[in-house]
Structure formats: structure tokens, C-alpha cells
Motif scaffolding. Sequence first.
Motif, PDB file in Angstrom:
ATOM      1  N   GLY A  45       2.747  14.796 -16.329  1.00  0.00           N
ATOM      2  CA  GLY A  45       3.881  15.492 -16.835  1.00  0.00           C
ATOM      3  C   GLY A  45       4.806  14.515 -17.665  1.00  0.00           C
ATOM      4  O   GLY A  45       5.589  15.431 -18.468  1.00  0.00           O
ATOM      5  N   ASP A  46       4.683  13.460 -18.180  1.00  0.00           N
ATOM      6  CA  ASP A  46       5.228  12.671 -19.023  1.00  0.00           C
ATOM      7  C   ASP A  46       4.728  12.960 -20.260  1.00  0.00           C
ATOM      8  O   ASP A  46       3.534  13.504 -20.418  1.00  0.00           O
ATOM      9  N   ARG A  47       5.275  12.584 -21.411  1.00  0.00           N
ATOM     10  CA  ARG A  47       4.966  12.643 -22.698  1.00  0.00           C
ATOM     11  C   ARG A  47       4.562  11.441 -23.394  1.00  0.00           C
ATOM     12  O   ARG A  47       5.494  10.453 -23.200  1.00  0.00           O
ATOM     13  N   ILE A  48       3.740  11.287 -24.548  1.00  0.00           N
ATOM     14  CA  ILE A  48       3.730  10.189 -25.391  1.00  0.00           C
ATOM     15  C   ILE A  48       3.558  10.602 -26.742  1.00  0.00           C
ATOM     16  O   ILE A  48       3.114  11.792 -26.904  1.00  0.00           O
ATOM     17  N   ALA A  49       3.942   9.904 -27.667  1.00  0.00           N
ATOM     18  CA  ALA A  49       3.833  10.424 -29.049  1.00  0.00           C
ATOM     19  C   ALA A  49       2.899   9.607 -29.837  1.00  0.00           C
ATOM     20  O   ALA A  49       2.608   8.321 -29.570  1.00  0.00           O
ATOM     21  N   VAL A  50       2.138  10.292 -30.817  1.00  0.00           N
ATOM     22  CA  VAL A  50       1.109   9.628 -31.543  1.00  0.00           C
ATOM     23  C   VAL A  50       1.439   9.776 -33.140  1.00  0.00           C
ATOM     24  O   VAL A  50       1.346  11.002 -33.694  1.00  0.00           O
ATOM     25  N   VAL A  51       1.803   8.929 -33.617  1.00  0.00           N
ATOM     26  CA  VAL A  51       2.244   8.828 -35.097  1.00  0.00           C
ATOM     27  C   VAL A  51       1.055   7.868 -35.798  1.00  0.00           C
ATOM     28  O   VAL A  51       1.118   6.992 -36.313  1.00  0.00           O
ATOM     29  N   LEU A  52       0.097   8.677 -36.111  1.00  0.00           N
ATOM     30  CA  LEU A  52      -1.262   8.219 -36.558  1.00  0.00           C
ATOM     31  C   LEU A  52      -1.683   8.977 -37.625  1.00  0.00           C
ATOM     32  O   LEU A  52      -1.734  10.364 -37.376  1.00  0.00           O
ATOM     33  N   ARG A  53      -2.295   8.467 -38.669  1.00  0.00           N
ATOM     34  CA  ARG A  53      -3.244   9.274 -39.321  1.00  0.00           C
ATOM     35  C   ARG A  53      -4.455   9.457 -38.726  1.00  0.00           C
ATOM     36  O   ARG A  53      -4.790   9.031 -37.655  1.00  0.00           O
ATOM     37  N   ASN A  54      -5.669  10.327 -39.257  1.00  0.00           N
ATOM     38  CA  ASN A  54      -6.491  10.564 -38.717  1.00  0.00           C
ATOM     39  C   ASN A  54      -7.705   9.490 -38.516  1.00  0.00           C
ATOM     40  O   ASN A  54      -8.071   8.744 -39.608  1.00  0.00           O
ATOM     41  N   VAL A  73       1.655  14.076 -27.953  1.00  0.00           N
ATOM     42  CA  VAL A  73       2.533  14.770 -28.965  1.00  0.00           C
ATOM     43  C   VAL A  73       2.113  14.147 -30.324  1.00  0.00           C
ATOM     44  O   VAL A  73       2.578  13.021 -30.648  1.00  0.00           O
ATOM     45  N   PRO A  74       1.208  14.832 -30.989  1.00  0.00           N
ATOM     46  CA  PRO A  74       0.898  14.426 -32.544  1.00  0.00           C
ATOM     47  C   PRO A  74       2.242  14.667 -33.432  1.00  0.00           C
ATOM     48  O   PRO A  74       2.689  15.693 -33.342  1.00  0.00           O
ATOM     49  N   VAL A  75       2.548  13.569 -34.076  1.00  0.00           N
ATOM     50  CA  VAL A  75       3.645  13.636 -34.953  1.00  0.00           C
ATOM     51  C   VAL A  75       3.364  13.569 -36.278  1.00  0.00           C
ATOM     52  O   VAL A  75       2.373  12.730 -36.817  1.00  0.00           O
ATOM     53  N   THR A  89      12.903  12.060 -29.927  1.00  0.00           N
ATOM     54  CA  THR A  89      13.978  12.393 -28.811  1.00  0.00           C
ATOM     55  C   THR A  89      13.772  13.778 -28.137  1.00  0.00           C
ATOM     56  O   THR A  89      13.729  13.805 -26.965  1.00  0.00           O
ATOM     57  N   ASP A  90      13.494  14.852 -29.030  1.00  0.00           N
ATOM     58  CA  ASP A  90      13.297  16.202 -28.328  1.00  0.00           C
ATOM     59  C   ASP A  90      12.057  16.144 -27.617  1.00  0.00           C
ATOM     60  O   ASP A  90      12.211  16.826 -26.449  1.00  0.00           O
ATOM     61  N   SER A  91      10.899  15.482 -27.698  1.00  0.00           N
ATOM     62  CA  SER A  91       9.827  15.526 -26.904  1.00  0.00           C
ATOM     63  C   SER A  91       9.767  14.636 -25.460  1.00  0.00           C
ATOM     64  O   SER A  91       9.233  14.690 -24.561  1.00  0.00           O
ATOM     65  N   GLY A  92      10.865  13.681 -25.672  1.00  0.00           N
ATOM     66  CA  GLY A  92      10.984  12.826 -24.345  1.00  0.00           C
ATOM     67  C   GLY A  92      10.069  11.872 -24.144  1.00  0.00           C
ATOM     68  O   GLY A  92       9.709  11.414 -23.138  1.00  0.00           O
ATOM     69  N   SER A  93       9.141  11.498 -25.141  1.00  0.00           N
ATOM     70  CA  SER A  93       8.058  10.706 -25.174  1.00  0.00           C
ATOM     71  C   SER A  93       8.463   9.460 -24.649  1.00  0.00           C
ATOM     72  O   SER A  93       9.592   8.561 -24.920  1.00  0.00           O
ATOM     73  N   LYS A  94       7.788   8.803 -23.697  1.00  0.00           N
ATOM     74  CA  LYS A  94       7.945   7.344 -23.034  1.00  0.00           C
ATOM     75  C   LYS A  94       7.297   6.306 -23.907  1.00  0.00           C
ATOM     76  O   LYS A  94       7.549   5.055 -23.846  1.00  0.00           O
ATOM     77  N   ILE A 165       2.917  20.777 -29.689  1.00  0.00           N
ATOM     78  CA  ILE A 165       2.738  20.731 -30.958  1.00  0.00           C
ATOM     79  C   ILE A 165       4.036  21.155 -31.763  1.00  0.00           C
ATOM     80  O   ILE A 165       4.750  22.084 -31.308  1.00  0.00           O
ATOM     81  N   TYR A 166       4.355  20.162 -33.006  1.00  0.00           N
ATOM     82  CA  TYR A 166       5.408  20.421 -33.561  1.00  0.00           C
ATOM     83  C   TYR A 166       5.072  21.079 -34.602  1.00  0.00           C
ATOM     84  O   TYR A 166       4.240  20.734 -35.493  1.00  0.00           O
TER      85      TYR A 166
END
Length: 520
Positions: A45-54, A73-75, A89-94, A165-166
Amino acid sequence: MEAVVRSAAGAPAIRCAGHERDYPAFLDRAARIANGLVEWGVEPGDRIAVVLRNEPAHLEITAGAALLGASAVPVNWHFRHHELRHVLTDSGSKVVFVHTDLLAAVSAVLPDGVRIVEVAVPAGVAAACGIALPPPTGAHPLLDDWLEGRAPLPEAAAERPPTIIYSSGTTGRPKGVLREPVAADRLEEAVLRFLEYFAVAPGGRTLIPAPLYHASPSQHAVLALAAGLDITLMPRFDAEEFLRLIAHHRIEQVQVVPTMFVRLLRLPKDVRERYDLSSLTSVVHAAAPCPPHIKHAMIDWLGPVLREYYGGSETGAVTWCDSAEWLAHPGTVGRATGTCGVEVLGPDGEPLPTGATGDIYLKPAEDWPRFTYLGDPDKRAAMEAAGLPGYVTIGDIGHLDADGYLYLSDRRNDMVISGGVNIYPAEIEGCLLALDGVQDVAVFGIPDEEFGEVLAVHLETEPGVLLSAETVRAHVAARLAGYKVPRAVVFEERLPRDESGKLFKRLLRDPYWAGHDGVI
């Protein structure tokens, strides 16, 4: 840099810019990522963020999060400052996984308590993106070091997580689309439908040239992994490299956006003929209207392999058409398939007659997951059609023909009302893309004391080409109604698009409206 992992001869793999993993290695890393996240306190149920190129790590992290029941969450890695802060912030990623060269931007807006895993940029990705290989900062664990000696997650979560997805923020603050978890049996149905509509067989070869932070390529990648396809990722779209990869890997299926068609057709004829594209059985496009002359040219080049769909992050694909259907109904984006539905409604919320232009409402497939917007249930409720349960609008305008085929006019937010007349910029943009020397174009409304709005066009020309404003206006005047001729013509060195071809039109439009009451 990681050592390249080669797949067994002929076995499906995931590759990008010279780096390749077979499925066993990919799944092992995903399971170890999942266990690492559990040890860091990430729960179902938690979220993580992915700030990566392909690159393969993007998919490994997404798969790893899913194994433990968390959402990746792809960013959009182009985001900076308030946009990036909002998504994190909005995604609440840990936890945030971030490429080394993007770390400073993430660190500047990182919410308190969020942990970071640094990901080294693969050399091939850096070269393709034109960036220097940045050294690790040492401030956070590197992904490969973090995984070293770590055991795989012993057991996957019982339920799949929701997907998030944002939007790209092209018209305002990025909004998070939260889709409910997909049950195992429905995922199997989705994979079968994907194989059928995308015209690719299990184990087939696909190419993903668009950024994974967008909904369509992200969904494409997830379904391709579930179907065990051989996947080639592009770090960024380059027209000739796209052709080279198709020829080299004998790609059978690819999903693109119309802007990529334009760039491919701009290649010299001898360059286009240099590559054997005969392996292609399906070229799927979506995300924006495709000017008819561009699609005709692509079908003439590649043959009847083009397939088109229309929908959104919220609805999935709702309409489809193949090349034969499109040639019989030029300009269409297809008609509703399966349990999907399409209606065109007027201002009173009532269905309009055939051929009349109005707001498009879509009914997703029965097995498509329900969705909402993170933190904005009112926006979700406002999308509903009052008299049509299950139908929602994603803001597009268009009409249906007598055979039920849908035609897009433009986005509701992009429509220009000049002297009380509705004008759809997409039509004018398509017209101007047929003008020799024009490489890219954006048409939008600017304030006018007499008419309320008049048209402005910002153009990008091909290298070495000089056009005049008079030539641009004359081209439109000879083909469209006089009120569709742009008043302002501005030449730009480059229009603000991301790698997927999505245009940030507001960056061009907003300065014109600054200081005008209540607008923008």
C-alpha cells in the motif's frame, strides 16, 4: 557501471543502449529490490518514486515494488522545483530512486523522512541523452551496492498494488491518476487483449521509444513484461536510431506518438531506405491527433501496419482502428471496441446527432480499473456525465460519423473562441505541418480587445530554412477559412516538447495572457 548481462541466444530480454538483461536476471533483481524496500520499512500500500530515464532499472524497480504490494510512481525527470516537489509530496512516496545527475534537483525538494537510492546512469544512456557520466555523490547508497548480497523477497504479496501515473503538467499542476489494483484474472485478460490489439505474439519483439513516466509507454511496458516480450527501450527518441533498432533487433511491434512520425518523415529518403523495416507487423500510435497527410505518408512508407487507439490515463484505450479502417474513414481515431462506449454530448448534456461537434465522453472497458485523482475527488466527480453512468470526459472535443467512428477536433482547454466562433488549433497545426520547411508548430489563442481571442502560431523550421510570416499566413489562407489564419507568427529555435513529443503549450501561451483578468 554495471557489467552487461547477456541473454541466452534467442531468449526474450530487456535492453537499452547496449545494456541487456535476460528475464531470470531481471526477475532476480526485482525480487532483491523488493526485499530491500521491505527492510527499509516499505509496506503493502505504500508508494515509492522513480526519477529515472528509460533503462532496465526503471522496470526492475517498478516490478520490485509490485512484488511487495507497493506502488511505483514514475516521475517526469524533467520536473524541477514546484512540479517535482508536488509529485514527491502528493504521492507520499517513502523512497526515491534517482539517477545520479538528477539527485541535486530531487534533494532540493525532498520531503522530510524520504530516503534515496542513487542509480548510476548507464554509459549508453548518458551518451544517448548527451550528458556527461556523473560520478556517484556518496551521499546515498548506489543501487548495485544496495542490492549486493541481498536475498530476494521470499514471497510476493497476495494482492497487486494500485497504479499511479502523473500528468505532464502541460496545462497546470501535474495530477495523479490512481487506478485500483488489477485482479490476477483481469490482468490475464488485459495481457491477451494487449497481444490482440497490438498485433504481437507472446515472446515477440517490441520497442518502446517514449519515456516511461508517461501513461501509455508505462502501461505498454507492464503488459509487455507480463506477456514475456523481448523489450528494447530507447533512452530518448532519435529518428534514425529508431530505424536502426527496428532493423537490428527485427522489431515486430512499436508504440509511438504522431510527433515521431513527423520526425521520421523529415529524414532524407536515402536514410529511410537504408534500414530493413520488414519485420514490423504493428505500429501503434495514440496520445494526440495525427494530421491525415502524415498518416497517409506513413502508411505509404510502411504499409498497412498502422493501428491507432484513443483514450486516456483514466480510461485506457476505448477506440481502435487499423489501417484499412482509417483509410475508409480518414482522420478517425477509431470506434469503441468490446465493452467500451463513446458518446458526444452538447452543452445541455444530451447526445448530439451524427456529425455534430461536442464534448467526448468515454466508457472504459468493464475490466478497466476504477480510478480517482489523488487528493482531488471533486475533479474526479466533475468528469462524470450526469445522464450516462460510467461515462467520463478527459477534455477532448470531436464528433462521430454514421458508422460510429470518432474524430477529434482538439482539447477543450486548447479551443479558441474568436468573435464567438470556435476554432480548433489542431486543424491549423496539421495544415502548417504540410508546409515545406516547417518542422514543428503550436497554435493557440492570445488576447484581443475586439474579438476576445485571436490566433498565434509559434513555428520551428528545419535547419537552414527561412520562412516569412506572410508565407505562413498565405499557406493557411489558401487551405482554411479566413478566420483560421494566425494573426501573430513567431519563429522559435525549438518548441518546448518532452521526449514523447508532448507540447508544453502553456509555456508559450501564458506570457501573452499575463495581466489579463482571470485568464491563465
